[in-house]
Motif scaffolding. Structure first.
Motif, PDB file in Angstrom:
ATOM      1  N   PHE A 122      39.777  29.762  33.359  1.00  0.00           N
ATOM      2  CA  PHE A 122      40.730  30.807  33.746  1.00  0.00           C
ATOM      3  C   PHE A 122      41.945  30.207  34.448  1.00  0.00           C
ATOM      4  CE2 PHE A 122      36.691  33.136  33.519  1.00  0.00           C
ATOM      5  CZ  PHE A 122      37.062  34.209  32.724  1.00  0.00           C
ATOM      6  N   THR A 123      43.093  30.852  34.244  1.00  0.00           N
ATOM      7  CA  THR A 123      44.300  30.458  34.965  1.00  0.00           C
ATOM      8  C   THR A 123      44.180  30.897  36.423  1.00  0.00           C
ATOM      9  OG1 THR A 123      45.413  32.552  34.505  1.00  0.00           O
ATOM     10  CG2 THR A 123      45.688  30.786  32.874  1.00  0.00           C
ATOM     11  N   ARG A 124      45.129  30.466  37.253  1.00  0.00           N
ATOM     12  CA  ARG A 124      45.127  30.886  38.658  1.00  0.00           C
ATOM     13  C   ARG A 124      45.232  32.412  38.761  1.00  0.00           C
ATOM     14  NH1 ARG A 124      46.372  28.007  43.304  1.00  0.00           N
ATOM     15  NH2 ARG A 124      45.346  26.347  42.143  1.00  0.00           N
ATOM     16  N   PHE A 125      46.021  33.024  37.883  1.00  0.00           N
ATOM     17  CA  PHE A 125      46.122  34.492  37.857  1.00  0.00           C
ATOM     18  C   PHE A 125      44.763  35.122  37.550  1.00  0.00           C
ATOM     19  CE2 PHE A 125      46.727  38.420  35.386  1.00  0.00           C
ATOM     20  CZ  PHE A 125      47.397  39.186  36.327  1.00  0.00           C
ATOM     21  N   GLY A 126      44.082  34.575  36.546  1.00  0.00           N
ATOM     22  CA  GLY A 126      42.754  35.092  36.187  1.00  0.00           C
ATOM     23  C   GLY A 126      41.760  34.937  37.321  1.00  0.00           C
ATOM     24  N   GLN A 127      41.833  33.824  38.043  1.00  0.00           N
ATOM     25  CA  GLN A 127      40.926  33.592  39.176  1.00  0.00           C
ATOM     26  C   GLN A 127      41.191  34.582  40.310  1.00  0.00           C
ATOM     27  OE1 GLN A 127      41.554  29.474  40.194  1.00  0.00           O
ATOM     28  NE2 GLN A 127      40.884  28.742  38.176  1.00  0.00           N
ATOM     29  N   ALA A 146      34.372  40.012  34.179  1.00  0.00           N
ATOM     30  CA  ALA A 146      34.816  41.139  35.013  1.00  0.00           C
ATOM     31  C   ALA A 146      33.630  41.931  35.526  1.00  0.00           C
ATOM     32  CB  ALA A 146      35.757  42.044  34.223  1.00  0.00           C
ATOM     33  N   THR A 147      32.635  42.138  34.664  1.00  0.00           N
ATOM     34  CA  THR A 147      31.424  42.867  35.061  1.00  0.00           C
ATOM     35  C   THR A 147      30.644  42.079  36.108  1.00  0.00           C
ATOM     36  OG1 THR A 147      31.276  43.800  32.838  1.00  0.00           O
ATOM     37  CG2 THR A 147      29.319  43.964  34.212  1.00  0.00           C
ATOM     38  N   SER A 148      30.485  40.792  35.850  1.00  0.00           N
ATOM     39  CA  SER A 148      29.746  39.933  36.771  1.00  0.00           C
ATOM     40  C   SER A 148      30.415  39.860  38.142  1.00  0.00           C
ATOM     41  CB  SER A 148      29.618  38.522  36.178  1.00  0.00           C
ATOM     42  OG  SER A 148      28.872  37.682  37.018  1.00  0.00           O
ATOM     43  N   ALA A 149      31.744  39.821  38.156  1.00  0.00           N
ATOM     44  CA  ALA A 149      32.491  39.760  39.420  1.00  0.00           C
ATOM     45  C   ALA A 149      32.391  41.068  40.190  1.00  0.00           C
ATOM     46  CB  ALA A 149      33.950  39.416  39.156  1.00  0.00           C
TER      47      ALA A 149
END
Length: 312
Positions: A25-30, A7-10
């Motif tokens: 990661f799942t599609r939701f996580g992506q 999350a920080t990196s993104a």
């Protein structure tokens, strides 16, 4: 810890990962990662100001000053208009990039039905926001010989890194003929083009018979071009970064240090800072008391800020 790091990196659009984004990661996580990339690329202040304008809240003088500094513009009255222009430009570039990537990947059959356009959107946003997140486990190493794909990704990286004020100035001066190209835009464009060309040349010289030795001449040139662009802002790769020479690593460190341009989606000390730094050194060597770039004097404050930022 993995979720916090990602999350920080993104949000900070670094592109550093501790797990494979596409499989872990799942599609939701992506999609969450993609939203964080978009917020980080546009800037948190830009996003919050945009929603404040949508809900009818006017910006006070202090907020205008803060945003004008973040967006690198001098006129406070243009802040609101520029924010709207930023969002239009961003989504236009990302949509166009996604459509072009779809055609670039037309010959690849490894995508699951319905996933190709999703991959196109994800990587278009990631490239324009200079985030470096990829859904492929080895980034773009499988596409190093796809010229069309390389041109699309590098173009998105370059336009995202130029800075929104520069993009708006280019559009208003070249397309709509409403204003002249500013000194800031000229400096950013010249330094960006110089870094790409010189970086590409030096990478080709250091890696031609090393990490690029097994590739065709066309792919060697394309890989050198890609590697010259991606360290300054993005974080993607088309060749194995672990096989480079130490000379090339040192060059990449310099490119990462300089980074993108003010108001853009990348980091670093910025191309304009580096340009003013070079101009200051050149003026001092010539014994001049003032710094002149493109026959225009640079203010003392800008010179001091550039030197201070570089040294720090």
């Amino acid at each position: 810890i993995d979720a916090l790091f990602t999350a920080t990196s993104a949000t900070c659009v670094t592109g550093l990962v501790v797990v494979d984004t596409g499989s872990y990661f799942t599609r939701f996580g992506q999609i969450i990662i993609l939203i964080l990339i978009q917020i980080g690329g546009l800037g948190l202040m830009t996003i919050t100001t945009f929603f404040a304008l949508i809900f009818g809240r006017d910006m006070n003088v202090r907020e205008n000053i803060i945003m004008s500094g973040a967006l690198n513009i001098k006129t406070l009255s243009r802040v609101s208009n520029l924010i709207i222009s930023i969002l239009i430009l961003t989504f236009s570039f990302e949509l166009l990039g996604a459509l072009l990537l779809y055609f670039a990947w037309s010959g690849y059959d490894s995508f699951v039905w319905g996933s190709k356009f999703y991959y196109c959107i994800f990587h278009s946003v990631s490239a324009f926001c200079n985030a470096g997140f990829s859904l492929f486990p080895n980034s773009f190493e499988n596409f190093k010989d796809n010229v069309f794909f390389n041109i699309i990704i590098t173009s998105l990286i370059i336009f995202g890194g130029l800075g929104f004020a520069v993009l708006v100035n280019i559009a208003r001066s070249i397309i709509f003929k409403k204003e002249r190209l500013s000194l800031h835009a000229k400096l950013v464009l010249v330094i960006t083009a110089s870094l790409i060309f010189v970086g590409m040349l030096l990478i080709a010289l250091t890696e031609w018979n090393n990490s690029l030795s097994d590739l065709t001449t066309k792919t060697k040139i394309m890989a050198s071009y890609f590697l010259s662009i991606t360290p300054r802002t993005a974080g993607f790769n088309t060749i194995n970064m672990g096989n480079l020479t130490y000379e090339c690593y040192f060059l990449i460190i310099i490119l990462m240090f300089i980074g993108a341009s003010p108001g853009g989606t990348g980091g670093g000390i910025k191309t304009s800072t580096f340009g003013i730094f070079l101009g200051t050194v050149w003026s001092m060597l010539q014994g001049r008391s003032s710094v002149e770039i493109f026959k225009r004097n640079v203010s003392k404050d800008d010179v001091n800020n550039a030197l201070l930022l570089t040294i720090l």
